[in-house]
Design a protein around this motif. Sequence first.
Motif: not given
Length: 308
Positions: A179-184
């Motif tokens: 999820q964090a990678l997608r946001t970034k």
Amino acid sequence: MNNSFLARIAIAAALAAGLQAPATAQGIGIFNNIIRQQQLPSAPASLGNLLAPAAGNRGAAGGELIQLLMQSVDHVDEAHEIEIGRQLAAVLLGSKPLHPDMALQRYVNRLGRWISLQSARPQLPWTFGVLNDPGVNAFAAPGGYVFVTKGLVDRVDEAELAGILAHEITHVTDKHHLQALRTKARAGLATQAIGSQLNSNLGGAVSAQLLALGKDLYSSGLDQGDEFAADRNGVTLAARAGFDPYGLPSVLQQLRSAAPDNPLFSLSLRTHPAPQLRLDQLELAMGNRLDAYAGKPAVPLSQRLVGR
């Protein structure tokens, strides 16, 4: 934080110091037998084995993985999740190598695998390792890669280490890093990385895009809500695996007393919510509901490593 919760954490801290307290629940006999019989897989013998591509997933391009992430985490199937984790593990191991003590690596790997078998995703190819770093920290990557530093291992007992591993396992099972990678990625960090000159002793083994995203992720940390969720679910997972659920709060007590400018704790303190805030949130979540599983005698890691 009320006094009763502090008292329960104090029990875990006292046990970590080698004091005894009456056991109020079953011990960890099953895990003890697993350790003695060595039925769980041992740690990878080399960096190459640890970073070997998953079966059927060789050659996954960084661009393909980034495109999947930018669409939705739901578009990332398990094979691609493991490949993303493998490349992020390379980021971590490119910064700090594995500790050379293979007895320690085997023990932590078996401990982690036992806990992971009690998780929501026991089928992942879980791999655990100890980084040769004096700092106090722990990391995870998608697909089942979990690392703790030697500095952390040197400061905890078995229940406390189990609590940390359960916290990191929860990050993986709940796909917090994806999820964090997608946001970034959607914020444009991946595009900015294209064509940039990024130094890495792993050369072309890691795509420039994922390398940039991974470095940014591990230097900035996960969302605060994800950390609170991993704390809550981690203590439950540790208890389910047979360990004192107050192991993780005991570690947070250590972090709370650490000086903010102490370089051994600086990254952990910078990338996580304040320890006091995490303890407050755990108090609200735990109450006394897990007290029946607390109070087990402490097991020093040195005892587990004898004869390994």
